[in-house]
Design a protein around this motif. Structure first.
Motif, PDB file in Angstrom:
ATOM      1  N   THR A  34      -3.558   1.805   0.577  1.00  0.00           N
ATOM      2  CA  THR A  34      -3.579   0.332   0.622  1.00  0.00           C
ATOM      3  C   THR A  34      -2.177  -0.237   0.427  1.00  0.00           C
ATOM      4  N   ILE A  35      -1.468   0.268  -0.580  1.00  0.00           N
ATOM      5  CA  ILE A  35      -0.111  -0.226  -0.856  1.00  0.00           C
ATOM      6  C   ILE A  35       0.831   0.110   0.303  1.00  0.00           C
ATOM      7  N   GLY A  36       0.697   1.321   0.844  1.00  0.00           N
ATOM      8  CA  GLY A  36       1.572   1.717   1.953  1.00  0.00           C
ATOM      9  C   GLY A  36       1.373   0.855   3.184  1.00  0.00           C
ATOM     10  N   VAL A  37       0.118   0.642   3.581  1.00  0.00           N
ATOM     11  CA  VAL A  37      -0.176  -0.178   4.768  1.00  0.00           C
ATOM     12  C   VAL A  37       0.233  -1.627   4.528  1.00  0.00           C
ATOM     13  N   VAL A  72       2.395   6.114   3.047  1.00  0.00           N
ATOM     14  CA  VAL A  72       1.078   6.482   3.573  1.00  0.00           C
ATOM     15  C   VAL A  72       0.953   7.995   3.632  1.00  0.00           C
ATOM     16  N   GLY A  73       2.058   8.685   3.980  1.00  0.00           N
ATOM     17  CA  GLY A  73       2.034  10.142   4.022  1.00  0.00           C
ATOM     18  C   GLY A  73       1.768  10.744   2.654  1.00  0.00           C
ATOM     19  N   VAL A  74       2.410  10.201   1.618  1.00  0.00           N
ATOM     20  CA  VAL A  74       2.173  10.688   0.247  1.00  0.00           C
ATOM     21  C   VAL A  74       0.718  10.468  -0.149  1.00  0.00           C
ATOM     22  N   ALA A  75       0.171   9.308   0.212  1.00  0.00           N
ATOM     23  CA  ALA A  75      -1.234   9.025  -0.105  1.00  0.00           C
ATOM     24  C   ALA A  75      -2.163  10.004   0.617  1.00  0.00           C
ATOM     25  N   ALA A  76      -1.804  10.395   1.833  1.00  0.00           N
ATOM     26  CA  ALA A  76      -2.615  11.367   2.568  1.00  0.00           C
ATOM     27  C   ALA A  76      -2.586  12.728   1.869  1.00  0.00           C
ATOM     28  N   PHE A  77      -1.441  13.114   1.330  1.00  0.00           N
ATOM     29  CA  PHE A  77      -1.374  14.370   0.576  1.00  0.00           C
ATOM     30  C   PHE A  77      -2.193  14.280  -0.705  1.00  0.00           C
ATOM     31  N   ASN A  78      -2.289  13.082  -1.275  1.00  0.00           N
ATOM     32  CA  ASN A  78      -3.174  12.896  -2.428  1.00  0.00           C
ATOM     33  C   ASN A  78      -4.622  13.183  -2.064  1.00  0.00           C
ATOM     34  N   ILE A  79      -4.989  12.772  -0.854  1.00  0.00           N
ATOM     35  CA  ILE A  79      -6.363  13.055  -0.382  1.00  0.00           C
ATOM     36  C   ILE A  79      -6.574  14.561  -0.303  1.00  0.00           C
ATOM     37  N   ILE A  80      -5.581  15.294   0.225  1.00  0.00           N
ATOM     38  CA  ILE A  80      -5.704  16.751   0.338  1.00  0.00           C
ATOM     39  C   ILE A  80      -5.893  17.381  -1.039  1.00  0.00           C
ATOM     40  N   GLY A 105      -9.297   6.873   3.192  1.00  0.00           N
ATOM     41  CA  GLY A 105      -8.312   6.387   4.151  1.00  0.00           C
ATOM     42  C   GLY A 105      -8.766   5.142   4.875  1.00  0.00           C
ATOM     43  N   VAL A 106     -10.023   5.113   5.292  1.00  0.00           N
ATOM     44  CA  VAL A 106     -10.540   3.949   6.028  1.00  0.00           C
ATOM     45  C   VAL A 106     -10.533   2.713   5.138  1.00  0.00           C
ATOM     46  N   VAL A 107     -11.076   2.863   3.925  1.00  0.00           N
ATOM     47  CA  VAL A 107     -11.118   1.714   3.002  1.00  0.00           C
ATOM     48  C   VAL A 107      -9.704   1.251   2.665  1.00  0.00           C
ATOM     49  N   GLY A 108      -8.802   2.202   2.370  1.00  0.00           N
ATOM     50  CA  GLY A 108      -7.427   1.842   2.030  1.00  0.00           C
ATOM     51  C   GLY A 108      -6.696   1.183   3.184  1.00  0.00           C
ATOM     52  N   ALA A 109      -6.872   1.721   4.401  1.00  0.00           N
ATOM     53  CA  ALA A 109      -6.179   1.167   5.563  1.00  0.00           C
ATOM     54  C   ALA A 109      -6.683  -0.229   5.904  1.00  0.00           C
ATOM     55  N   VAL A 110      -8.008  -0.423   5.853  1.00  0.00           N
ATOM     56  CA  VAL A 110      -8.575  -1.742   6.181  1.00  0.00           C
ATOM     57  C   VAL A 110      -8.150  -2.780   5.140  1.00  0.00           C
TER      58      VAL A 110
END
Length: 374
Positions: free
Chosen positions: A7-10, A248-256, A295-300
């Motif tokens: 959310t913060i990244g987007v 956003v990339g760092v947040a994606a690694f958090n998901i992993i 990701g969907v909730v954060g991006a929206v």
């Protein structure tokens, strides 16, 4: 935390890109709205002035209109100072873009035979002149013989107006009547430098410059003088987007990492489900949905909040007492919703991709090994 990170990244990416778009649009309007965007002229440098442009010019794509223009490099001299710049001779039509930037005087003062001149406020400050003062305009491209040798063509002009575009154009541009400028360049009333093109998108010159022209015609555009400036703005915009995209990339690694932890904790549950007949694809689907939902909730949410923040950024800064401009100016904001959708879409795609490895790990759980010590 992964959702908050995305959310913060987007949000940051959309806000900063909107400001950069605003600056780019303002530069495009203030600089390329005043300077000739493109000039098509005869190779001799003196084009025959006709009522209508040649057919091949009228058929160019992105063309809004074309008008006669006289253009040359020139030197302007006041009693105390000297400055170089670009002389542009115009007809002074009602839709002349320079009208909206006038500080004093008017474009209508450029009457034929009066030898009046409009200059930018930076140039006026450099030369220490004001409206009504006399200046000497010299054109180095044309010269004449004298007892002391060749001297540049020159004539006294009266400063009849001062404009302010808020860009470096104010320190270089000199605008005169097309007939007066033509006489200074040793042109008769039937001659001009070329046809000045107004385009619906000034950046379309890169496409138009590659199109073939009729024999004996040449093309020049704003990139020769301002190409480096806009290239620098474009690069800065790209680098800023890349840097914020790393959030956003760092947040994606958090998901992993979060999903891998979940897979390790839920190995026994996954094994039980597989013994009851759940396939690998179904197990993967569970973890993909779980991770992608972040990701969907954060991006929206980031997209919505980014648009709201960008739309009200000047009001927020004013409420916080932050002044970025000395004279009460505002940040130029231009929200491109196509760009917003692209940022949100890429964030969602990155989030989905981040779930694939943990989901594969979950689907690879062997029931016998997972339940051995249960």
């Amino acid at each position: 935390m992964s959702t908050a990170g995305i959310t913060i990244g987007v949000l940051s990416l959309i806000t900063v890109l909107s400001v950069m778009n605003g600056f780019e649009g303002q530069l495009k309007g203030r600089i390329l709205g005043v300077l000739p965007q493109a000039i098509v002229s005869d190779v001799s440098g003196k084009t025959v002035r006709t009522e209508h442009p040649p057919e091949f010019i009228a058929n160019l794509p992105h063309l809004v209109k074309s008008v006669p223009v006289v253009s040359s490099e020139a030197v302007l001299q006041s009693p105390d100072h000297l400055a170089a710049g670009q002389l542009v001779g115009i007809e002074g039509s009602r839709d002349e873009p320079l009208r909206q930037f006038m500080l004093s005087g008017s474009v209508d003062s450029l009457e034929q035979g009066k030898y009046h001149l409009l200059i930018g406020h930076s140039l006026a400050r450099t030369l220490q002149v004001k409206k009504g003062d006399k200046v000497r305009l010299m054109v180095t491209s044309t010269s004449q013989y004298s007892p002391i040798g060749r001297i540049p063509s020159q004539r006294n002009f009266t400063v009849s107006g001062i404009f302010n575009t808020g860009s470096d154009v104010d320190g270089q541009l000199m605008v005169a009547n097309i007939e007066d400028a033509g006489r200074l360049l040793k042109m008769n009333s039937k001659q001009m430098s070329g046809w000045r093109l107004y385009l619906d998108d000034p950046f379309a010159v890169s496409q138009l410059a590659t199109m073939p022209l009729d024999k004996g015609w040449t093309w020049q555009d704003w990139r020769a003088q301002r190409g480096e400036l806009f290239q620098a703005v474009k690069m800065e915009k790209s680098m800023m987007g890349l840097m914020l995209g790393l959030i956003v990339g760092v947040a994606a690694f958090n998901i992993i990492s979060a999903l891998i932890m979940v897979v390790m904790e839920k190995q026994a549950e996954v094994a039980i489900l597989k013994t009851q007949g759940m396939t690998k694809q179904q197990v993967m689907g569970i973890f993909v949905v779980q991770g992608a939902s972040s990701g969907v909730v954060g991006a929206v949410f980031g997209g919505i909040l980014g648009v709201v923040l960008a739309s009200n950024l000047n009001s927020i800064l004013q409420a916080l007492g932050v002044s970025l401009y000395t004279y009460g100016g505002q940040l130029p904001i231009l929200i491109e919703y196509q760009q917003v959708l692209l940022v949100v879409g890429l964030a969602v795609c990155l989030s989905v991709i981040a779930t694939l490895y943990p989901s594969y790990r979950a689907a690879s759980v062997k029931p016998a090994e997972a339940l051995r010590y249960e």
